[in-house]
Design a protein around this motif. Structure first.
Motif, PDB file in Angstrom:
ATOM      1  N   VAL A 192      22.606  24.666   5.541  1.00 10.50           N
ATOM      2  CA  VAL A 192      23.029  25.544   4.461  1.00 10.50           C
ATOM      3  C   VAL A 192      21.891  26.475   4.098  1.00 10.50           C
ATOM      4  N   ASP A 193      22.232  27.633   3.581  1.00  9.16           N
ATOM      5  CA  ASP A 193      21.204  28.594   3.227  1.00  9.16           C
ATOM      6  C   ASP A 193      21.056  28.671   1.708  1.00  9.16           C
ATOM      7  N   GLY A 194      20.286  29.661   1.238  1.00  8.06           N
ATOM      8  CA  GLY A 194      19.977  29.769  -0.174  1.00  8.06           C
ATOM      9  C   GLY A 194      21.155  30.113  -1.053  1.00  8.06           C
ATOM     10  N   MET A 253      17.529  32.765   6.218  1.00 10.35           N
ATOM     11  CA  MET A 253      17.260  32.034   4.988  1.00 10.35           C
ATOM     12  C   MET A 253      17.821  30.628   5.078  1.00 10.35           C
ATOM     13  N   ARG A 254      16.995  29.653   4.735  1.00 15.33           N
ATOM     14  CA  ARG A 254      17.433  28.263   4.641  1.00 15.33           C
ATOM     15  C   ARG A 254      17.375  27.829   3.186  1.00 15.33           C
ATOM     16  N   LYS A 255      17.989  26.714   2.895  1.00 12.96           N
ATOM     17  CA  LYS A 255      17.986  26.212   1.532  1.00 12.96           C
ATOM     18  C   LYS A 255      16.551  25.975   1.071  1.00 12.96           C
ATOM     19  N   ARG A 256      16.166  26.657  -0.026  1.00 13.82           N
ATOM     20  CA  ARG A 256      14.810  26.588  -0.587  1.00 13.82           C
ATOM     21  C   ARG A 256      13.752  26.903   0.468  1.00 13.82           C
ATOM     22  N   GLY A 257      14.075  27.770   1.385  1.00 15.38           N
ATOM     23  CA  GLY A 257      13.143  28.145   2.432  1.00 15.38           C
ATOM     24  C   GLY A 257      12.754  29.603   2.336  1.00 15.38           C
TER      25      GLY A 257
END
Length: 353
Positions: free
Chosen positions: A218-220, A115-119
């Protein structure tokens, strides 16, 4: 290399059909090699793109009650490759195939497994699509992260290319005993350690590389909380250093994927500065996108050795340093054992991780 006895097919079963997808000529080439090793002719199927770029598949023989294996390598046009595979699987499912196994040496979108930020976790989406289309089994090789196997609700056999790469080192590098296995980052140290232990060689790790987009984003979960908590101190990586002795040695960098080669070129320059007199890069999947061949040709790297899980003939024409190791043997052996209901790790060279 995997088994001492020649492959034997169990022809008392419902019947084996091997189809080759149409993504790239090399897909048909590796399929032909697998068929020859198994003594089976490739199944008749027509896969083509219509004028509006839609993919059309015509299965030209009966697969009712048969065990179907669909071989698909990933070409530069990744999304067309995926659609070809999905439509072929669905066509075999609606034609009442007994089982449908996808042989996908390189699993696409495998780098997008976190999981990525807003990904999103794209490899999980792709796994769900494959299962929904009708796939009952997947054979792949050196997944970028082993956890990807958990995205499927069907059996997944994750084969290893390391026996073939180890064999290349032993047979094609005459003075390999004077080599050291190198991890270009601490994240790949485990793979390097595995190679070093099997070859009884030393290991070195390059530390302090530039920020890795894959591990440091950074992730979610980075959304600000409703209460105040201590902020994390931002990471600062030290200058590039080499942990281990490479002076006067052959440096062999090992990894699973070589795509954007900037980090490999930078690692080679660092190793040269620390006294390495020859530098090899060995990886399972040679994506080699964009201007990678040119950068390799102009770099301190002496040779890049990859397997034929991904087509790279065009890149080899641009760079004489790229060499290929054939892994059709392990794929054909895996197909034979799965079809015959045998274990995949019964011989000296373990087939799956």
């Amino acid at each position: 290399m995997i088994g001492r006895s020649p492959p034997v097919m169990n022809h008392t079963k419902g019947g084996l059909v091997i189809f080759s997808a149409n993504s790239h000529p090399s897909s048909r080439e590796i399929s032909k090699r697998i068929g020859e090793r198994l003594g089976v002719e490739l199944g008749k199927v027509q896969v083509y793109q219509e004028d509006n770029r839609e993919t059309r598949v015509q299965i030209q023989e009966s697969v009712r009650g048969k065990d179907v294996f669909i071989i698909q390598t990933v070409s530069k046009d990744v999304n067309t490759t995926i659609m070809e595979l999905l439509i072929m699987v669905y066509a075999c499912r609606t034609s009442c195939a007994r089982s449908i196994t996808g042989v996908v040496p390189y699993f696409p979108y495998s780098k997008q497994c976190k999981m990525r930020k807003r990904g999103s976790i794209v490899s999980k989406l792709l796994a769900s699509m494959m299962c929904k289309a009708g796939l009952t089994h997947l054979i792949t090789m050196d997944l970028h992260q082993k956890e990807i196997q958990g995205f499927f609700n069907i059996p997944v056999d994750n084969l290893r290319a390391s026996p073939f790469l180890l064999q290349y080192i032993q047979e094609e590098i005459p003075d390999y005993r004077n080599a050291v296995i190198v991890a270009k980052s601490p994240a790949s140290a485990r793979r390097a350690q595995s190679f070093a232990e099997r070859l009884r060689l030393g290991i070195a790790v390059i530390h302090g590389e530039a920020q890795d987009a894959e591990s440091d984003l950074v992730d979610g979960r980075h959304s600000p909380p409703t209460v105040k908590i201590p902020l994390l101190i931002p990471k600062e990586k030290p200058p590039i250093t080499v942990v281990g002795d490479v002076g006067g040695r052959i440096a062999i960098i090992v990894d699973d994927i070589i795509d954007d080669v900037d980090s490999f070129v930078a690692a080679a320059q660092t190793l040269k500065k620390h006294g390495a007199y020859k530098i090899f890069v060995m990886a399972t999947h040679g994506i080699l996108s964009s201007d990678a061949p040119k950068l390799i040709e102009e770099s301190a790297i002496d040779k890049v050795v990859v397997t034929n899980t991904i087509p790279h003939e065009h890149q080899k024409l641009q760079c004489i340093k790229i060499q290929t190791v054939d892994i059709s043997l392990i794929l054909s052996e895996a197909i034979r054992r799965i079809y015959n209901g045998e274990r995949l790790n019964t011989h000296t060279h373990t087939v799956i991780t």
